[in-house]
Design a protein around this motif. Structure first.
Motif, PDB file in Angstrom:
ATOM      1  N   VAL A  35       0.841  -1.204   0.000  1.00 50.97           N
ATOM      2  CA  VAL A  35       0.000   0.000   0.000  1.00 50.97           C
ATOM      3  C   VAL A  35       0.877   1.255   0.000  1.00 50.97           C
ATOM      4  CG1 VAL A  35      -1.671   1.331   1.350  1.00 50.97           C
ATOM      5  CG2 VAL A  35      -1.966  -1.143   1.091  1.00 50.97           C
ATOM      6  N   GLN A  36       1.920   1.266   0.813  1.00 55.78           N
ATOM      7  CA  GLN A  36       2.797   2.438   0.905  1.00 55.78           C
ATOM      8  C   GLN A  36       3.555   2.688  -0.395  1.00 55.78           C
ATOM      9  OE1 GLN A  36       5.143   1.510   4.351  1.00 55.78           O
ATOM     10  NE2 GLN A  36       3.475   1.985   5.767  1.00 55.78           N
ATOM     11  N   THR A  37       4.067   1.621  -1.024  1.00 58.77           N
ATOM     12  CA  THR A  37       4.807   1.833  -2.273  1.00 58.77           C
ATOM     13  C   THR A  37       3.878   2.266  -3.403  1.00 58.77           C
ATOM     14  OG1 THR A  37       4.714  -0.534  -2.796  1.00 58.77           O
ATOM     15  CG2 THR A  37       6.702   0.271  -1.684  1.00 58.77           C
ATOM     16  N   ARG A  38       2.668   1.736  -3.421  1.00 56.65           N
ATOM     17  CA  ARG A  38       1.714   2.169  -4.461  1.00 56.65           C
ATOM     18  C   ARG A  38       1.339   3.634  -4.257  1.00 56.65           C
ATOM     19  NH1 ARG A  38      -4.139   1.581  -5.828  1.00 56.65           N
ATOM     20  NH2 ARG A  38      -4.160   1.756  -8.080  1.00 56.65           N
ATOM     21  N   ALA A  39       1.127   4.037  -3.014  1.00 54.76           N
ATOM     22  CA  ALA A  39       0.804   5.443  -2.730  1.00 54.76           C
ATOM     23  C   ALA A  39       1.942   6.354  -3.164  1.00 54.76           C
ATOM     24  CB  ALA A  39       0.501   5.616  -1.247  1.00 54.76           C
ATOM     25  N   ALA A  40       3.177   5.939  -2.894  1.00 56.62           N
ATOM     26  CA  ALA A  40       4.331   6.749  -3.295  1.00 56.62           C
ATOM     27  C   ALA A  40       4.434   6.849  -4.815  1.00 56.62           C
ATOM     28  CB  ALA A  40       5.610   6.150  -2.710  1.00 56.62           C
ATOM     29  N   ALA A  41       4.201   5.741  -5.519  1.00 59.25           N
ATOM     30  CA  ALA A  41       4.239   5.760  -6.980  1.00 59.25           C
ATOM     31  C   ALA A  41       3.113   6.631  -7.537  1.00 59.25           C
ATOM     32  CB  ALA A  41       4.145   4.340  -7.532  1.00 59.25           C
ATOM     33  N   LEU A  42       1.941   6.567  -6.920  1.00 64.14           N
ATOM     34  CA  LEU A  42       0.816   7.392  -7.379  1.00 64.14           C
ATOM     35  C   LEU A  42       1.075   8.875  -7.183  1.00 64.14           C
ATOM     36  CD1 LEU A  42      -2.223   5.228  -6.234  1.00 64.14           C
ATOM     37  CD2 LEU A  42      -1.628   5.854  -8.595  1.00 64.14           C
ATOM     38  N   GLN A  43       1.822   9.240  -6.141  1.00 67.08           N
ATOM     39  CA  GLN A  43       2.171  10.650  -5.938  1.00 67.08           C
ATOM     40  C   GLN A  43       2.993  11.178  -7.104  1.00 67.08           C
ATOM     41  OE1 GLN A  43       4.105  10.730  -2.125  1.00 67.08           O
ATOM     42  NE2 GLN A  43       2.202  11.124  -1.026  1.00 67.08           N
ATOM     43  N   VAL A  44       3.965  10.405  -7.544  1.00 65.41           N
ATOM     44  CA  VAL A  44       4.795  10.824  -8.676  1.00 65.41           C
ATOM     45  C   VAL A  44       3.963  10.839  -9.952  1.00 65.41           C
ATOM     46  CG1 VAL A  44       6.820  10.267 -10.090  1.00 65.41           C
ATOM     47  CG2 VAL A  44       6.916   9.984  -7.601  1.00 65.41           C
ATOM     48  N   ALA A  45       3.198   9.770 -10.188  1.00 66.92           N
ATOM     49  CA  ALA A  45       2.371   9.698 -11.394  1.00 66.92           C
ATOM     50  C   ALA A  45       1.328  10.811 -11.413  1.00 66.92           C
ATOM     51  CB  ALA A  45       1.705   8.331 -11.490  1.00 66.92           C
ATOM     52  N   GLY A  46       0.854  11.218 -10.243  1.00 65.33           N
ATOM     53  CA  GLY A  46      -0.115  12.308 -10.160  1.00 65.33           C
ATOM     54  C   GLY A  46       0.443  13.611 -10.708  1.00 65.33           C
ATOM     55  N   ALA A  47       1.738  13.823 -10.523  1.00 61.53           N
ATOM     56  CA  ALA A  47       2.364  15.031 -11.074  1.00 61.53           C
ATOM     57  C   ALA A  47       2.308  15.020 -12.598  1.00 61.53           C
ATOM     58  CB  ALA A  47       3.808  15.136 -10.591  1.00 61.53           C
ATOM     59  N   PHE A  48       2.445  13.848 -13.201  1.00 63.03           N
ATOM     60  CA  PHE A  48       2.366  13.749 -14.660  1.00 63.03           C
ATOM     61  C   PHE A  48       0.935  13.952 -15.150  1.00 63.03           C
ATOM     62  CE2 PHE A  48       6.066  10.844 -13.750  1.00 63.03           C
ATOM     63  CZ  PHE A  48       7.022  11.784 -14.090  1.00 63.03           C
ATOM     64  N   SER A  49      -0.050  13.649 -14.317  1.00 62.96           N
ATOM     65  CA  SER A  49      -1.439  13.853 -14.737  1.00 62.96           C
ATOM     66  C   SER A  49      -1.743  15.338 -14.911  1.00 62.96           C
ATOM     67  CB  SER A  49      -2.416  13.197 -13.764  1.00 62.96           C
ATOM     68  OG  SER A  49      -2.388  13.841 -12.519  1.00 62.96           O
ATOM     69  N   ASN A  50      -0.978  16.201 -14.248  1.00 64.40           N
ATOM     70  CA  ASN A  50      -1.130  17.646 -14.452  1.00 64.40           C
ATOM     71  C   ASN A  50      -0.740  18.040 -15.874  1.00 64.40           C
ATOM     72  OD1 ASN A  50      -1.970  17.988 -11.807  1.00 64.40           O
ATOM     73  ND2 ASN A  50       0.095  18.430 -11.071  1.00 64.40           N
TER      74      ASN A  50
END
Length: 153
Positions: A35-50
């Protein structure tokens, strides 16, 4: 109306599953590390969604051991842009993501690396299979949980 008996049989299986169906292996429990590693990966990927990237629904979890890379095959389409994002615990140093074509040739990518997170951006010119390699530069240590996901546009 040949489909009616098939529909009735399928409905009966849903409503009255066989005793063997309940004897199947249990679904693996998701760990805190996953769960923690997926959340961390989603934080980075979220920046690309911008920037208009869409996060792909799927993701990969695994155990990453120093000096033993994980390689995942993906099918990519020419004309799209991709970001492959991996995350491990922040204490893990030297996480890297690289992309290779089907012959094993490394592809030129944009890269990002910080605090147990790494990403590689890539735009293929040819559609087909590619390989994403996740590694850590640690010389030794215990295996760590990693998560890999990607976004595209």
């Amino acid at each position: 109306m040949r489909f009616l008996p098939v529909f009735a049989a399928a409905l009966a299986l849903l409503l009255f599953p066989s005793p063997r169906a309940s004897a199947q292996a249990p679904v693996p429990r998701v760990t805190d590390a996953q769960v923690q590693t997926r959340a961390a990966a989603l934080q980075v990927a979220g920046a690309f969604s911008n920037d208009g990237f869409k996060i792909r629904d799927g993701h990969w979890w695994g155990s990453l051991t120093p000096k033993e890379p994980k390689i995942i095959q993906v099918n990519l389409y020419a004309g799209n842009q991709y970001w492959f994002v991996a995350a491990v615990s922040p204490e893990t140093k030297g996480l890297k993501v690289a992309v290779y074509d089907e012959t094993g040739k490394p592809m030129a990518t944009e890269s990002y690396q910080q605090d147990g997170r790494a990403a590689a951006g890539f735009s293929p010119t040819v559609s087909g299979p590619y390989y994403v390699k996740v590694t850590t530069e640690a010389a030794e240590g215990e295996p760590v949980t990693f998560c890999l996901l990607y976004s595209y546009k």
